[in-house]
Write a protein that holds these residues in place. Structure first.
Motif, PDB file in Angstrom:
ATOM      1  N   MET A   1       0.751  -1.163   0.183  1.00  0.00           N
ATOM      2  CA  MET A   1      -0.039   0.021   0.062  1.00  0.00           C
ATOM      3  C   MET A   1       0.862   1.170   0.065  1.00  0.00           C
ATOM      4  N   VAL A   2       1.808   1.384   0.852  1.00  0.00           N
ATOM      5  CA  VAL A   2       2.798   2.430   0.610  1.00  0.00           C
ATOM      6  C   VAL A   2       4.270   1.775   0.733  1.00  0.00           C
ATOM      7  N   GLU A   3       4.954   2.292  -0.150  1.00  0.00           N
ATOM      8  CA  GLU A   3       6.417   1.742  -0.444  1.00  0.00           C
ATOM      9  C   GLU A   3       7.402   2.169   0.731  1.00  0.00           C
ATOM     10  N   PRO A   4       8.256   1.179   1.124  1.00  0.00           N
ATOM     11  CA  PRO A   4       9.179   1.564   2.133  1.00  0.00           C
ATOM     12  C   PRO A   4       9.903   2.812   1.436  1.00  0.00           C
ATOM     13  N   GLY A   5      10.405   3.777   2.291  1.00  0.00           N
ATOM     14  CA  GLY A   5      11.140   4.829   2.136  1.00  0.00           C
ATOM     15  C   GLY A   5      10.195   6.109   1.750  1.00  0.00           C
ATOM     16  N   THR A   6       9.037   5.656   1.780  1.00  0.00           N
ATOM     17  CA  THR A   6       7.832   6.758   1.430  1.00  0.00           C
ATOM     18  C   THR A   6       8.155   7.950   2.667  1.00  0.00           C
ATOM     19  N   VAL A   7       8.272   9.099   2.031  1.00  0.00           N
ATOM     20  CA  VAL A   7       8.112  10.116   3.238  1.00  0.00           C
ATOM     21  C   VAL A   7       6.812  10.718   3.410  1.00  0.00           C
ATOM     22  N   LEU A   8       6.718  10.796   4.555  1.00  0.00           N
ATOM     23  CA  LEU A   8       5.142  11.159   5.014  1.00  0.00           C
ATOM     24  C   LEU A   8       5.392  12.583   5.517  1.00  0.00           C
TER      25      LEU A   8
ATOM     26  N   THR B   1       9.490   8.819   7.638  1.00  0.00           N
ATOM     27  CA  THR B   1       9.616   7.833   6.680  1.00  0.00           C
ATOM     28  C   THR B   1       9.203   6.356   7.048  1.00  0.00           C
ATOM     29  N   VAL B   2       8.572   5.902   5.969  1.00  0.00           N
ATOM     30  CA  VAL B   2       7.950   4.405   6.103  1.00  0.00           C
ATOM     31  C   VAL B   2       9.128   3.488   6.053  1.00  0.00           C
TER      32      VAL B   2
END
Length: 119
Positions: free
Chosen positions: A1-8, A19-20
């Motif tokens: 659903m959300v890629e690792p490394g995605t910045v929130l 960061t996820v």
């Protein structure tokens, strides 16, 4: 659903980012949190609904992924219950098949590996 490394990004006028991580947790300021609310509480300096506090890079609030995430988890739980009935593994404590309605549900990573954490 959300890629690792995605910045929130924190909503509003806050300049906070998180960061996820690959395991689904959220890294904020060098600490990994199990839930969006845990990271949001520290970023905000008080209790917050992390699903509403954090925004995705495309501008959507994280909470827009909450219902699809819950449906995915319910489908996986239903599949696990079905598998347990066929095998000899006793079921874990039951909630009578009702969907869990925990405001701190974790999000699942988009990788195919199962995770119990955020994303």
């Amino acid at each position: 659903m959300v890629e690792p490394g995605t910045v929130l990004r924190a909503r509003g006028d806050r300049d906070a980012t998180a960061t996820v991580l690959a395991d689904g947790r959220i890294d904020f300021d060098g600490t990994a949190y199990d839930t969006p609310s845990g990271a949001g509480k520290v970023a905000r300096g008080g209790s917050t609904n992390g699903w509403a506090f954090w925004s995705l890079p495309d501008g959507r609030q994280l909470r827009q992924l909450k219902e699809p995430y819950r449906k995915l988890m319910e489908e996986r739980r239903a599949g696990a219950r079905s598998t347990r009935r066929m095998g000899s593994i006793p079921p874990a404590s039951s909630n009578n098949g009702a969907p869990r309605n925990n405001p701190h549900d974790r999000v699942r990573p988009s990788s195919s590996a199962p995770s119990t954490n955020f994303v």
